[in-house]
Scaffold this motif. Structure first.
Motif, PDB file in Angstrom:
ATOM      1  N   ASN A  36      -4.661  -2.877   3.437  1.00 10.30           N
ATOM      2  CA  ASN A  36      -3.455  -2.103   3.196  1.00 10.30           C
ATOM      3  C   ASN A  36      -3.787  -0.867   2.369  1.00 10.30           C
ATOM      4  OD1 ASN A  36      -1.588  -3.810   4.495  1.00 10.30           O
ATOM      5  ND2 ASN A  36      -1.450  -5.133   2.699  1.00 10.30           N
ATOM      6  N   TYR A  37      -3.375   0.292   2.850  1.00 13.81           N
ATOM      7  CA  TYR A  37      -3.512   1.532   2.099  1.00 13.81           C
ATOM      8  C   TYR A  37      -2.131   1.905   1.570  1.00 13.81           C
ATOM      9  CZ  TYR A  37      -4.457   6.384   0.934  1.00 13.81           C
ATOM     10  OH  TYR A  37      -4.586   7.575   0.267  1.00 13.81           O
ATOM     11  N   TYR A  38      -1.976   1.900   0.235  1.00 13.43           N
ATOM     12  CA  TYR A  38      -0.676   2.061  -0.399  1.00 13.43           C
ATOM     13  C   TYR A  38      -0.359   3.530  -0.660  1.00 13.43           C
ATOM     14  CZ  TYR A  38      -1.331  -2.914  -1.231  1.00 13.43           C
ATOM     15  OH  TYR A  38      -1.544  -4.259  -1.070  1.00 13.43           O
ATOM     16  N   ILE A  39       0.925   3.890  -0.443  1.00 14.44           N
ATOM     17  CA  ILE A  39       1.401   5.251  -0.670  1.00 14.44           C
ATOM     18  C   ILE A  39       2.653   5.186  -1.537  1.00 14.44           C
ATOM     19  CG2 ILE A  39       2.216   7.376   0.410  1.00 14.44           C
ATOM     20  CD1 ILE A  39       0.752   6.497   2.962  1.00 14.44           C
ATOM     21  N   ASN A  40       2.665   5.941  -2.639  1.00 16.05           N
ATOM     22  CA  ASN A  40       3.803   5.962  -3.548  1.00 16.05           C
ATOM     23  C   ASN A  40       4.871   6.936  -3.071  1.00 16.05           C
ATOM     24  OD1 ASN A  40       2.283   4.211  -5.071  1.00 16.05           O
ATOM     25  ND2 ASN A  40       1.971   5.610  -6.778  1.00 16.05           N
ATOM     26  N   ASP A  41       6.116   6.655  -3.477  1.00 10.21           N
ATOM     27  CA  ASP A  41       7.197   7.600  -3.216  1.00 10.21           C
ATOM     28  C   ASP A  41       7.291   8.594  -4.368  1.00 10.21           C
ATOM     29  OD1 ASP A  41       8.411   6.274  -5.310  1.00 10.21           O
ATOM     30  OD2 ASP A  41       9.926   5.281  -4.074  1.00 10.21           O
ATOM     31  N   GLY A  42       8.311   9.443  -4.367  1.00 10.34           N
ATOM     32  CA  GLY A  42       8.449  10.474  -5.380  1.00 10.34           C
ATOM     33  C   GLY A  42       8.739   9.951  -6.775  1.00 10.34           C
ATOM     34  N   TYR A  43       9.136   8.659  -6.878  1.00 11.62           N
ATOM     35  CA  TYR A  43       9.424   8.061  -8.181  1.00 11.62           C
ATOM     36  C   TYR A  43       8.256   7.234  -8.723  1.00 11.62           C
ATOM     37  CZ  TYR A  43      14.174   9.370  -6.907  1.00 11.62           C
ATOM     38  OH  TYR A  43      15.287  10.074  -6.533  1.00 11.62           O
ATOM     39  N   GLY A  44       7.152   7.217  -7.992  1.00 11.15           N
ATOM     40  CA  GLY A  44       5.978   6.490  -8.456  1.00 11.15           C
ATOM     41  C   GLY A  44       5.903   5.046  -8.003  1.00 11.15           C
ATOM     42  N   TYR A  45       6.871   4.592  -7.208  1.00  5.39           N
ATOM     43  CA  TYR A  45       6.848   3.228  -6.689  1.00  5.39           C
ATOM     44  C   TYR A  45       6.007   3.167  -5.413  1.00  5.39           C
ATOM     45  CZ  TYR A  45      10.844   2.204  -9.739  1.00  5.39           C
ATOM     46  OH  TYR A  45      11.665   2.036 -10.822  1.00  5.39           O
ATOM     47  N   VAL A  46       5.298   2.048  -5.222  1.00  7.90           N
ATOM     48  CA  VAL A  46       4.632   1.819  -3.941  1.00  7.90           C
ATOM     49  C   VAL A  46       5.712   1.582  -2.894  1.00  7.90           C
ATOM     50  CG1 VAL A  46       3.096   0.328  -2.628  1.00  7.90           C
ATOM     51  CG2 VAL A  46       2.546   0.886  -4.995  1.00  7.90           C
ATOM     52  N   ARG A  47       5.847   2.496  -1.948  1.00  9.55           N
ATOM     53  CA  ARG A  47       6.945   2.436  -0.985  1.00  9.55           C
ATOM     54  C   ARG A  47       6.465   2.270   0.450  1.00  9.55           C
ATOM     55  NH1 ARG A  47      12.541   1.831  -1.140  1.00  9.55           N
ATOM     56  NH2 ARG A  47      12.737   3.313  -2.858  1.00  9.55           N
ATOM     57  N   TYR A  48       5.254   2.784   0.757  1.00 10.42           N
ATOM     58  CA  TYR A  48       4.765   2.771   2.133  1.00 10.42           C
ATOM     59  C   TYR A  48       3.359   2.178   2.172  1.00 10.42           C
ATOM     60  CZ  TYR A  48       8.271   6.486   1.971  1.00 10.42           C
ATOM     61  OH  TYR A  48       9.397   7.220   1.726  1.00 10.42           O
ATOM     62  N   VAL A  49       3.020   1.630   3.320  1.00 12.08           N
ATOM     63  CA  VAL A  49       1.679   1.082   3.534  1.00 12.08           C
ATOM     64  C   VAL A  49       1.219   1.445   4.947  1.00 12.08           C
ATOM     65  CG1 VAL A  49       0.411  -1.057   3.998  1.00 12.08           C
ATOM     66  CG2 VAL A  49       1.688  -0.833   1.894  1.00 12.08           C
ATOM     67  N   ILE A  50       0.002   1.920   5.044  1.00  9.72           N
ATOM     68  CA  ILE A  50      -0.676   2.020   6.345  1.00  9.72           C
ATOM     69  C   ILE A  50      -1.611   0.823   6.441  1.00  9.72           C
ATOM     70  CG2 ILE A  50      -2.240   3.366   7.779  1.00  9.72           C
ATOM     71  CD1 ILE A  50      -1.159   5.870   6.399  1.00  9.72           C
ATOM     72  N   ASN A  51      -1.507   0.082   7.531  1.00  8.77           N
ATOM     73  CA  ASN A  51      -2.175  -1.208   7.646  1.00  8.77           C
ATOM     74  C   ASN A  51      -3.163  -1.225   8.809  1.00  8.77           C
ATOM     75  OD1 ASN A  51      -1.742  -4.095   9.326  1.00  8.77           O
ATOM     76  ND2 ASN A  51      -2.315  -4.300   7.173  1.00  8.77           N
ATOM     77  N   PHE A  52      -4.353  -1.767   8.531  1.00  8.47           N
ATOM     78  CA  PHE A  52      -5.363  -2.026   9.556  1.00  8.47           C
ATOM     79  C   PHE A  52      -5.601  -3.531   9.582  1.00  8.47           C
ATOM     80  CE2 PHE A  52      -6.072   2.049   7.553  1.00  8.47           C
ATOM     81  CZ  PHE A  52      -6.148   2.924   8.622  1.00  8.47           C
TER      82      PHE A  52
END
Length: 239
Positions: A172-188
């Protein structure tokens, strides 16, 4: 003394708070990728799989959830297979899966390398696969004289349901939103699916004649996307 004690306590609280993060407890996602069959048919072929997932996050790195799949599994070739077998299975499946990520087990805060690989995971599940043959060689060619009127009929079913056990390895590659929360994941993800029964390829031939010894299997290699939502919960490590 009182002022010193208060400063020490305040400092410890600040350090403890800074070592915590908040995360969303739910996520959903989808993905696609190729699959390959490994069945009683001599040679498997490449098919496709699309999936959707819904996960509950016990922690940011421990999940349990549902996965639904739809796809096409195929194998064999009427011209090149030793027994002239060939099948196409338009399948659906539903499984319950648990996943454990490396970030739950290691202290990644002080190592950039460990921080970057915290999303590595392994998982195990169980569920049901619904097999539906959209195309299958049910009668062996050129055997009409010995098995009139249509020839030798391969045992098996065009429609069936089997237990399936998926084993997952992925990242899982984690991506934060504008508030600093982990909101999105790109998954392999790489997934091996072991089925119990003889429905995946539609053939249930005698073991001694067709060397039918191992469970039917298909592997899926997918790229996916996940979105986090729901209530927020604190976690003991920074994210």
């Amino acid at each position: 003394m009182k002022i010193t004690s208060l400063l020490v306590i305040f400092s410890l609280k600040v350090q403890f708070a800074s070592a915590q993060s908040n995360y969303f407890k739910l996520s959903y996602g989808f993905g696609v990728g190729p699959n390959r069959s490994y069945t009683d048919v001599y040679k498997g072929s490449i098919g496709y799989t699309a999936y959707g997932v819904f996960d509950f996050h016990i922690s940011p790195f421990v999940t349990i959830g549902l996965e639904g799949q739809y796809g096409m599994i195929q194998g064999g070739d009427i011209n090149t297979d030793p027994h002239n077998r060939q099948f196409i299975n338009k399948y659906t499946s539903v499984t319950v899966n648990g996943k454990l990520m490396l970030g739950e087990l290691i202290n990644y805060d002080r190592s950039e390398f460990l921080y970057n690989i915290k999303g590595l995971y392994a998982g195990l599940g169980v569920g049901i696969i619904n097999n539906k043959m959209s195309d299958i060689v049910r009668y062996k060619p050129n055997t009409e004289a010995s098995y009139p009127p249509l020839g030798y009929k391969f045992p098996g079913k065009d429609k069936s349901m089997n237990i399936v056990v998926p084993i997952n390895l992925g990242f899982n590659y984690y991506i934060n939103d504008g508030y600093g929360y982990v909101r999105y994941v790109i998954n392999f993800n790489a997934q091996a699916n072991y089925t119990f029964g003889e429905g995946l390829d539609g053939y249930d031939d005698p073991e001694n004649k067709f060397q039918n010894y191992q469970p039917d299997q298909y592997n899926v290699y997918s790229l996916g996307f996940k979105y986090f939502f729901g209530n927020i919960k604190s976690y003991r490590k920074t994210l």
